[in-house]
Design an enzyme around this catalytic site. Structure first.
Site, PDB file in Angstrom:
ATOM      1  N   HIS B  66      -0.208  10.656   0.187  1.00 51.96           N
ATOM      2  CA  HIS B  66      -0.193   9.811  -1.008  1.00 51.96           C
ATOM      3  C   HIS B  66      -1.288   8.754  -0.976  1.00 51.96           C
ATOM      4  O   HIS B  66      -1.682   8.266   0.080  1.00 51.96           O
ATOM      5  CB  HIS B  66       1.198   9.193  -1.246  1.00 51.96           C
ATOM      6  CG  HIS B  66       1.659   8.234  -0.213  1.00 51.96           C
ATOM      7  ND1 HIS B  66       1.407   6.879  -0.287  1.00 51.96           N
ATOM      8  CD2 HIS B  66       2.399   8.405   0.907  1.00 51.96           C
ATOM      9  CE1 HIS B  66       1.966   6.273   0.745  1.00 51.96           C
ATOM     10  NE2 HIS B  66       2.572   7.168   1.485  1.00 51.96           N
ATOM     11  N   ASP B 179      -0.885   3.480   5.706  1.00 51.91           N
ATOM     12  CA  ASP B 179       0.141   4.284   5.035  1.00 51.91           C
ATOM     13  C   ASP B 179      -0.237   4.359   3.553  1.00 51.91           C
ATOM     14  O   ASP B 179       0.014   3.422   2.821  1.00 51.91           O
ATOM     15  CB  ASP B 179       1.500   3.629   5.258  1.00 51.91           C
ATOM     16  CG  ASP B 179       2.620   4.293   4.479  1.00 51.91           C
ATOM     17  OD1 ASP B 179       2.410   5.381   3.939  1.00 51.91           O
ATOM     18  OD2 ASP B 179       3.707   3.692   4.403  1.00 51.91           O
ATOM     19  N   GLU B 211       4.185   7.239  -4.214  1.00 50.51           N
ATOM     20  CA  GLU B 211       5.143   7.586  -3.158  1.00 50.51           C
ATOM     21  C   GLU B 211       6.057   6.426  -2.862  1.00 50.51           C
ATOM     22  O   GLU B 211       7.245   6.594  -2.630  1.00 50.51           O
ATOM     23  CB  GLU B 211       4.388   8.012  -1.888  1.00 50.51           C
ATOM     24  CG  GLU B 211       5.270   8.655  -0.828  1.00 50.51           C
ATOM     25  CD  GLU B 211       5.852   7.690   0.209  1.00 50.51           C
ATOM     26  OE1 GLU B 211       6.683   8.128   1.004  1.00 50.51           O
ATOM     27  OE2 GLU B 211       5.493   6.497   0.214  1.00 50.51           O
ATOM     28  N   GLU B 212       5.484   5.222  -2.864  1.00 52.51           N
ATOM     29  CA  GLU B 212       6.215   4.056  -2.349  1.00 52.51           C
ATOM     30  C   GLU B 212       7.399   3.640  -3.224  1.00 52.51           C
ATOM     31  O   GLU B 212       8.220   2.826  -2.821  1.00 52.51           O
ATOM     32  CB  GLU B 212       5.257   2.865  -2.157  1.00 52.51           C
ATOM     33  CG  GLU B 212       4.129   3.110  -1.143  1.00 52.51           C
ATOM     34  CD  GLU B 212       4.630   3.254   0.293  1.00 52.51           C
ATOM     35  OE1 GLU B 212       5.842   3.144   0.530  1.00 52.51           O
ATOM     36  OE2 GLU B 212       3.789   3.500   1.167  1.00 52.51           O
ATOM     37  N   HIS B 322       3.729  -1.170   6.071  1.00 54.44           N
ATOM     38  CA  HIS B 322       4.121  -1.980   4.911  1.00 54.44           C
ATOM     39  C   HIS B 322       3.807  -3.455   5.122  1.00 54.44           C
ATOM     40  O   HIS B 322       4.443  -4.321   4.534  1.00 54.44           O
ATOM     41  CB  HIS B 322       5.598  -1.769   4.536  1.00 54.44           C
ATOM     42  CG  HIS B 322       5.865  -0.408   3.977  1.00 54.44           C
ATOM     43  ND1 HIS B 322       6.958  -0.128   3.198  1.00 54.44           N
ATOM     44  CD2 HIS B 322       5.164   0.741   4.063  1.00 54.44           C
ATOM     45  CE1 HIS B 322       6.925   1.153   2.836  1.00 54.44           C
ATOM     46  NE2 HIS B 322       5.841   1.697   3.374  1.00 54.44           N
TER      47      HIS B 322
END
Lengths: 331, 355, 352
Positions: B66, B179, B211-212, B322
């Site tokens: 992603h 990420d 995605e998140e 994150h």
């Protein structure tokens, strides 16, 4: 060192009442120094002249924590005020001894839970049957200390009271003895300070009059090696603790580096100390008059301010060796 | 690509601002790289960027990573010109205070700001022990009035952390957005290596969006493409820290990509997992098995899409994801590319089905 | 407003220097190269105060002390852990609320980059959410193996925030170390502007150990050594944000602040306010009931007492890696310092 430590720990020296300790130390230091005097606050200052390139002040405090009688109850129990930081939970039912030689037991009000212990919940029971009898033995203002000898435990470890900071005084005497015949770069001022336990008062005025270039305190420090202790990389038996920081002082980094180098060169066992609470004479010397380069060699000590402080004499010897080596290393 | 080139590619991808729902700038960089590699691509209606390397009569195989990252979105502009915001994706409020951020300004130029924090001098003892909630935080862009703020940003403006890409220690990388730009970088690396090679697969490479906040982009991509096999490239949260027992560490940095057996949203295909492990062993590629059930990724929707998909997830062990400071080991980045390359070039459907 | 780019650059260059309390001399050569040319001489005293002197050339001139502290909050290493992690303790008032996921530099045998660890939401325990960890519980990730790290770092090695600066949309600047090196830059700029108009010999003291100075910092001993006729203390001042009270803060962008309180000299402060007014320098007043939270109380009580004026540069988010200042305020502070050291009226009244 043990013999000397036993002797001076046996002397009464609650903050403000350090005369007996001072007299004993004066007699010792006369053998190893050129000059001795006592200042207005009672600090014992002794000087061993060297080449005079710089002034080095070594300082250990003579005073100890204790209690002062404030009031005598009808029952004959003696009310007290603390002198210095007393851990009452650790001190309940300990034996105490007045400067005049009266013995007693420090007892809490039995209705009070240990978490709520404070000076006003405690009395000293000297065994008097009433106020009249007690008043013959104790006057308001009399000071009491813990009544505990220094005893030897496993190996070179000893316990008793006060090790804080008679062990520092013993280290200073040993260092002076060790250097008695040396011609050093420094003029060395061995200072035995008063009233440390009530706010590092003596060392402040002593440093003002000495005006050292470099100052080193010798005092006990906490450790991280007992159950539940706050994390701390300092252990009893791991050698002289070179202080980096405590809550009152950041030691001169260049002095810390010099002490580490000295320890390495002379293969003296050492460790580094960061104490997240507490303070010593280091800060007051550092900030006196125009300031100085200040540091501290600490003796790791368990159960500080209880009647059973515990140290390893090998650590104290390492401190004395390190001090002597540092002085011999020169300016 | 050399190791150095791979690191530069990752740096370029990580530093682009692409919070969930605003992936366009990341997509631009990826499309540019695909163009340089000589690939055709399509962008679907949600914004997924898809490369198709077609081969008739071969299994339909989808690789995805992603493009979006966690970030925030402005939901109030105060009278004195401060911006209140909501999180885009799961962010621990404790990593926000006192951080530099970058917002996408009204005219497209980046706007720098900081997430304010009351000086410690003003905090009560209770406040010193409690983490602030995101709804009580604000972004300071150095203006004094709402009107002035509105000349730079609007309600709905989104942004991300402004954090340096740093190589440190023994082969470690620290950056924001690892990420999952790492997954994107690995896909570009492998696309370069398989270019003009004869492959046993009908292959789709999907750079997905959103995605998140619920695995949305991957869902529509999988529904549209109907793959039989899916490999998801991800980052996985790791706790390989002192004082954490080994069984709770999830995986460890520097020991290869972590292959999941299951996580909160997917039970991975057993045969596919075994196939991947055996290929890694055969080709001497370091790999590890994820030791803890946590998190989830695009596979969660992909494996349930249409008639069902055999799913595999390979994740880079990553500390502190994150946050503005995610940490990975470059060796894992490189070896994951090797593993994906090996899986694609040595693919054997029979072995997977019979495993 | 014309932004003084030179001043902005000096602020950022000085703020980037490593000067964690106790290590004020770490980048001493760089400091000298940045500001040394504006002074006649300089030296470092026993407690690490750096003193830059600019003489006015007059016989028997008063000694004017301009104090502004050089040190910055930071951390010291307390333990080297398995896997290349470090634990630390705070030096000065470090807010643990801003530490997680921050970039730091560990000043060991060589500078080492590090990251303060955080726990991703995926791995958090429910009872952990919302709590701030104590500083001793946080881990700094260095990416080195323990054995390698032990060669580079020891207990007591200082750790500072990694320099990072942003220019915000409205022109204010954000970054680490503005407390207090932005003031150092402004004060130097002010003395530079004064040229040869000085009313006395100026002793610029970049004092040490302010951030840990509960019992007095470097300024206490530094002022004792200099024994000035009067003093100006410049430090950053707590700026207003949405979560602070108006009467406890000053406005960032509202001009240089002057503190009215029992510790600051009434007459000297009044004369400085008049001076600032007459020169059209933007200022604001800050009133406190007790001390100043700066070096002023220490300097004020040195020797027989030293009259002090306390001036401030408004700053938001103090003690974070994103402290915010306004360059218009910085310029006002520089102008104030310039006028102060040139003021013959003040020199006449306060020379001993």
């Amino acid at each position: 060192m043990l013999e000397l430590l036993r002797k001076i720990s046996g002397m009464h020296g609650v903050s403000g009442y350090e005369k007996k300790v001072s007299d004993t130390l004066l007699a010792e230091m006369k053998n190893y120094t050129d000059e001795q005097y006592t200042d207005a606050l009672g600090n014992l200052i002794t000087v061993k002249h060297g080449k005079g390139k710089k002034k080095l002040m070594l300082c250990a405090h003579m005073d100890e924590i204790g209690f002062m009688a404030t009031f005598i109850e009808e029952s004959g129990l003696v009310r007290i005020a603390p002198v210095g930081g007393i851990g009452f939970a650790a001190s309940s039912y300990d034996r105490v001894l007045s400067e005049k030689g009266v013995r007693g037991v420090l007892v809490p009000d039995s209705r009070v839970k240990p978490a709520e212990y404070a000076a006003d919940k405690f009395t000293i029971d000297i065994g008097a049957k009433d106020k009249k009898e007690a008043s013959k033995k104790v006057s308001i203002g009399d000071v009491f200390r813990f009544d505990n000898d220094i005893v030897r435990l496993c190996g070179k470890r000893v316990t008793g009271h006060p090790l804080d900071d008679r062990v520092g005084c013993a280290i200073l005497v040993n260092t002076a003895k060790n250097l008695a015949n040396d011609q050093t770069d420094y003029d060395v001022y061995y200072v035995f300070s008063v009233q440390e336990e009530v706010g590092c008062r003596g060392s402040k005025t002593a440093a003002f009059s000495v005006e050292p270039d470099v100052a080193l305190a010798f005092d006990v420090t906490g450790t991280g090696d007992t159950p539940g202790a706050a994390p701390m990389a300092c252990r009893v038996g791991d050698g002289a603790a070179i202080k980096v920081k405590d809550s009152s002082v950041i030691c001169d980094p260049s002095l810390v580096d010099a002490l580490i180098a000295t320890a390495k060169e002379n293969r003296i066992k050492y460790q580094l100390e960061i104490l997240t609470y507490g303070g010593t004479d280091t800060s007051s010397m550092q900030l006196s008059a125009g300031g100085c380069s200040a540091g501290c060699l600490s003796i790791p000590c368990r159960y500080i301010h209880s009647a059973n402080e515990l140290i390893d004499l090998a650590d104290a010897e390492a401190c004395a060796d390190l001090a002597a080596a540092f002085i011999r290393r020169g300016v | 690509m050399t190791g150095k080139e791979k690191i530069e590619l990752l740096r370029e991808l990580c530093l682009v601002c692409g919070p969930t729902g605003s992936e366009e700038k990341v997509a631009d960089v990826i499309r540019e790289k695909l163009g340089i590699l000589g690939y055709e691509y399509t962008t679907d209606r949600l914004g997924n960027v898809i490369v198709h390397i077609s081969r008739e009569d071969a299994p339909r195989f989808m690789v995805s990573a992603h493009m979006d990252e966690v970030g925030f979105i402005v939901n109030e502009i105060t009278e004195d010109g401060y911006l209140r915001f909501a999180a885009l994706g799961g962010i621990d409020p404790r990593v926000l205070s006192g951080k530099h951020v970058i917002l996408e300004g009204n005219d497209g130029t980046p706007v720098q700001g900081i997430i304010g924090s009351k000086a410690i001098h003003h905090q009560t003892p209770e406040e010193r022990k409690t983490a602030k909630k995101i709804k009580d935080m604000y972004i300071d862009i150095g203006v004094k009035k709402r009107e002035e703020a509105e000349s730079f940003v609007s309600l709905g403006t989104s942004g991300t952390f402004d954090s340096e890409f740093v190589l440190f220690g023994d082969g470690f990388i620290k950056s924001k957005a690892i990420d999952d730009r790492l997954g994107c970088a690995i896909m570009l690396d492998v696309l370069g290596r398989i270019k003009d090679k004869e492959l046993p697969l009908d292959l789709y490479f999907c750079f997905t969006v959103r995605e998140e906040i619920g695995l949305s982009g991957a869902r529509t991509a999988a529904q549209a493409l109907s793959p039989e096999y899916s490999v998801v490239l991800e980052s996985t949260a790791v706790a390989d820290l002192p004082d954490v027992p080994e069984n709770s560490r999830v995986s460890e940095l520097g020991k290869g990509g972590a292959i999941s057996l299951r996580d909160r949203s997917t039970i991975y295909d057993r045969g596919f997992v075994r196939f991947a492990l055996s290929i890694a062993e055969k080709d001497n590629i370091p790999v590890q098995i994820k030791r803890y059930v946590s998190g989830g990724n695009d596979a969660g929707h992909i494996h349930k899409s249409n008639a069902g998909v055999r799913a595999l997830a390979i994740s880079a062990p990553s500390r502190y994801i994150h946050s503005p400071a995610c940490v990975i080991n470059e060796a894992d980045y490189f070896s994951m590319g090797d593993l994906l390359y090996a899986i694609i070039t040595e693919f054997d459907a029979e072995e997977i089905k019979n495993a | 407003m014309v932004i003084n780019m030179e001043l902005k650059e000096l602020i950022i260059s000085l703020s980037s220097l490593m000067s964690v309390t106790g290590y004020e001399s770490h980048d001493s050569d760089r400091l000298e190269s940045l500001i040394g040319e504006y002074f006649d001489e300089n030296h470092t005293d026993k407690l690490g105060n750096r003193i830059f002197v600019k003489k006015c050339g007059k016989e028997g001139a008063p000694r004017i002390l301009v104090d502004t502290h050089m040190d910055e909050i930071g951390m010291f290493v307390t333990e080297i852990k398995d896997g290349g992690f470090l634990t630390v303790t705070n030096v000065g008032g470090v807010d643990t609320g801003i530490l997680q996921a921050s970039d730091v530099v560990i000043y060991g045998e060589k500078p080492i980059f590090g990251v303060v660890g955080s726990t991703p939401p995926h791995l958090q325990k429910p009872d952990d959410a919302g709590k701030l960890r104590e500083i001793g519980e946080l881990l700094i990730d260095t990416g080195y193996k323990k054995e390698e790290l032990e060669k580079l770092v020891r207990v007591g090695t200082p750790v500072g925030f990694a320099p990072k600066y942003s220019t915000l949309a409205g022109g204010q600047i954000a970054g680490k170390g503005f407390d207090n090196k932005s003031c150092v830059a402004c004060v130097v700029e002010g003395i530079k502007r004064a040229g040869n108009r000085l009313a006395g010999d100026v002793y610029l003291m970049l004092s040490s150990r302010e951030e840990t100075g509960r019992a007095g910092g470097g300024a206490l001993t530094g002022a004792y050594n200099i024994d000035p006729d009067y003093a100006l203390v410049a430090d950053v001042n707590l700026g207003r944000t949405p979560d602070t009270k108006k009467n406890e803060t000053v406005e960032v962008g509202g001009g240089v602040s002057l503190t009215l309180c029992p510790v600051t000299d009434k007459k000297l402060t009044k004369m400085t306010v008049e001076l600032v007014k007459s020169k059209g320098i933007k200022y604001q007043l800050d009133v406190t009931g007790g001390g100043t939270g700066t070096n002023t109380p220490d300097i004020n009580l040195t020797r027989a007492g030293i009259p002090c004026v306390d001036v401030g540069l408004p700053l938001k988010c103090m003690h974070t890696c994103a402290e915010v200042i306004d360059l218009a305020d910085s310029d006002a502070l520089a102008s104030l310092v310039c006028e102060f050291v040139c003021s013959e009226e003040i020199a006449e009244v306060f020379a001993r």
